[in-house]
Design an enzyme around this catalytic site. Structure first.
Site, PDB file in Angstrom:
ATOM      1  N   ASN A  65       0.813  -1.217   0.000  1.00 56.59           N
ATOM      2  CA  ASN A  65       0.000   0.000   0.000  1.00 56.59           C
ATOM      3  C   ASN A  65       0.850   1.271   0.000  1.00 56.59           C
ATOM      4  OD1 ASN A  65       0.939  -0.405   2.573  1.00 56.59           O
ATOM      5  ND2 ASN A  65      -0.925   0.314   3.592  1.00 56.59           N
ATOM      6  N   TYR A 113      17.502  -3.721  13.070  1.00 59.06           N
ATOM      7  CA  TYR A 113      17.105  -3.731  11.660  1.00 59.06           C
ATOM      8  C   TYR A 113      18.114  -4.520  10.826  1.00 59.06           C
ATOM      9  CZ  TYR A 113      16.259  -2.048   6.915  1.00 59.06           C
ATOM     10  OH  TYR A 113      16.020  -1.982   5.558  1.00 59.06           O
TER      11      TYR A 113
END
Length: 313
Positions: free
Chosen positions: A45, A197
């Site tokens: 999205n 991360y």
């Protein structure tokens, strides 16, 4: 001060390499069309995922936007339908931080579709303050690795039935700073958002390599990719990183440019022989020594299965 060094290195590494060779920016040159093919793109999205889904829809595929924010996903789906003329762009709820949501998505998809030809594990989080998923996993390893590990496991038989098929895992150049600390996989003993991360992006590459080994001869191939330093919502958790992205905006790729390597691995004919490899700018890329360690890859697979309650084979 030490805690700030790793996020800074995380930023500077891709910038230095990219600025050293700014003319290099891979483009997917495949002309393959996808009528009758079914594709799932996580995190579709926004950003790279959105551009990836748009291009696949443009080529005629039936594309599932697997998104946490369904309302935003529906707006994007309508935009892609209007732009491409392809009405087979569907939105389904998928929250990778909750295994119940992952299982619900997979159950619904398998009931709805007879085939799955391409799975692009694109969604991710970056530099989150320490937090846990619904199942108690550290957010980076939980979303970026374990969430996609479970999703892939649940859809794997469908991918095999639909072979030849492909799995693309979006990783990062940041994996070079990553390490798999099995004694601290959930970051409870020590935690740094930038390093967390990096660790999760290393896990993506190790997962890809072990998956390729296990899928050899099945007709399902898998690839990990570094999309480049891309202007996206991934840096939303860090004002410092947003400032750096703005400062170096001239050198940062657009989401469309960032999607090219994912598209290359999903579409390019003859790539099957390179299953398990890591790609950047649409070419095979060098990975760290730890990312090439088969022992770590196999142990991470077993540990991931154990954490997710999956059978270890």
């Amino acid at each position: 001060m030490v805690e700030l060094m790793f996020p800074l290195l995380l930023l500077l590494l891709p910038f230095l390499l990219y600025m050293a060779a700014p003319q290099i920016s891979g483009v997917c040159t495949s002309t393959v069309q996808l009528p009758g093919k079914v594709v799932v793109v996580t995190g579709a999205n926004t950003g790279i995922g959105k551009e990836t889904a748009k291009e696949l829809a443009q080529r005629g595929a039936r594309v599932y936007l697997a998104c946490r924010d369904v309302e935003k996903g529906e707006l994007v789906a309508k935009e892609i339908q209007t732009t491409t003329g392809n009405q087979q762009v569907l939105v389904r709820k998928l929250d990778l931080s909750d295994t119940k949501s992952i299982r619900a998505f997979a159950k619904g998809f398998l009931a709805e579709e007879k085939h799955l030809h391409v799975l692009i594990n694109n969604a991710g989080v970056m530099m989150c303050p320490y937090s846990k998923t619904a199942d108690g996993f550290e957010m980076h390893i939980g979303v970026n690795h374990l969430g996609h590990f479970l999703l892939t496991h649940l859809l794997l038989e469908k991918l095999k039935e639909s072979a030849p098929s492909r799995i693309v895992n979006v990783s990062s150049l940041a994996h070079h700073l990553g390490r798999i600390h099995f004694h601290n996989l959930q970051g409870e003993k020590f935690y740094n958002a930038g390093l967390a991360y990096c660790h999760s992006k290393l896990a993506n590459i190790l997962f890809t390599q072990e998956l390729a080994r296990r899928l050899k001869g099945s007709g399902v191939t898998t690839y990990s990719v570094h999309p480049g330093t891309v202007q996206s919502e991934l840096v939303r958790h860090s004002s410092f990183m947003r400032w750096m992205w703005w400062l170096f905006s001239f050198f940062i790729k657009t989401p469309q440019q960032g999607a090219q390597t994912s598209l290359h691995c999903a579409l390019t004919e003859g790539l099957e022989i390179l299953s398990g490899n890591h790609f950047s700018d649409c070419h095979v890329a060098w990975v760290s020594a730890q990312a090439r360690n088969e022992t770590i890859a196999r142990r991470l697979w077993d540990v991931s299965c154990d954490l997710l309650g999956l059978p270890i084979d």
